[in-house]
Design a protein around this motif. Sequence first.
Motif, short mmCIF file in Angstrom:
data_model
loop_
_atom_site.label_atom_id
_atom_site.label_comp_id
_atom_site.label_asym_id
_atom_site.label_seq_id
_atom_site.Cartn_x
_atom_site.Cartn_y
_atom_site.Cartn_z
N ARG A 173 3.69 2.01 -20.66
CA ARG A 173 3.42 0.90 -19.97
C ARG A 173 3.41 1.24 -18.47
N ARG A 174 4.60 1.71 -17.90
CA ARG A 174 4.92 2.04 -16.80
C ARG A 174 3.94 3.23 -16.19
N ARG A 177 0.35 1.47 -15.46
CA ARG A 177 0.41 0.77 -14.22
C ARG A 177 0.41 1.77 -13.23
N GLY A 182 -0.48 0.86 -9.65
CA GLY A 182 0.87 -0.12 -9.89
C GLY A 182 1.59 -0.01 -8.56
N GLU A 186 7.20 0.31 -9.20
CA GLU A 186 7.01 0.84 -10.64
C GLU A 186 7.19 2.19 -10.59
#
Length: 192
Positions: A173-174, A177, A182, A186
């Motif tokens: 997920r990171r 992003r 992102g 992050e």
Amino acid sequence: MLNKEKKWIKLIQKRADEQAANELVSMYYSHIYAFVYKQTMNKELSLDLTQEIFISMLQSIQHFEGKRASFKTWLYKIATNRLVDYYRSKHYKYDRTTDDLEVEWVSAEEDFTVTLERREEVEEVIAHINELATYPQQILRLKLFADYTFAEIATTLNVPESSVKTKYYTTVRRLKRTLTGGSKNEKRNMEH
């Protein structure tokens, strides 16, 4: 095949049998090379790292018992650790600052531009993976490049499968992003 593998390992451990070592290396060479190549996208570097992985395997095979993990699992752990070490090395950092994008020709049917774009995308993902701490790096490398299951990764790293899944999905997920722009916060969190 497993019986042959066990026989070769015992011969190497007891007598440093060269033929058994050659057979064992031959059995896994293409798998380890492919695992390394998917992460380096560089033929010469992959050949060098694969050779180093097998040298390391042969140097430490005396310590392999096969009680906690299979030989394959043990070998992939050596390979994963070698890749993590390489990407953290001064040599890698130097190569990245002096190296132009090296384009390797693939099959004639494949469009050169598409190949180049894919290579750049893979390199970007790998660059972000290289910035991760060792544990999430090992998980991603085994899952994405060796096609390991969560259970196999848990066995390889000697951690609970639930921990592997949690760390994998959190890291992915990171990473998504980060790759889609992102925040800097992050990106800093990716290192943990």
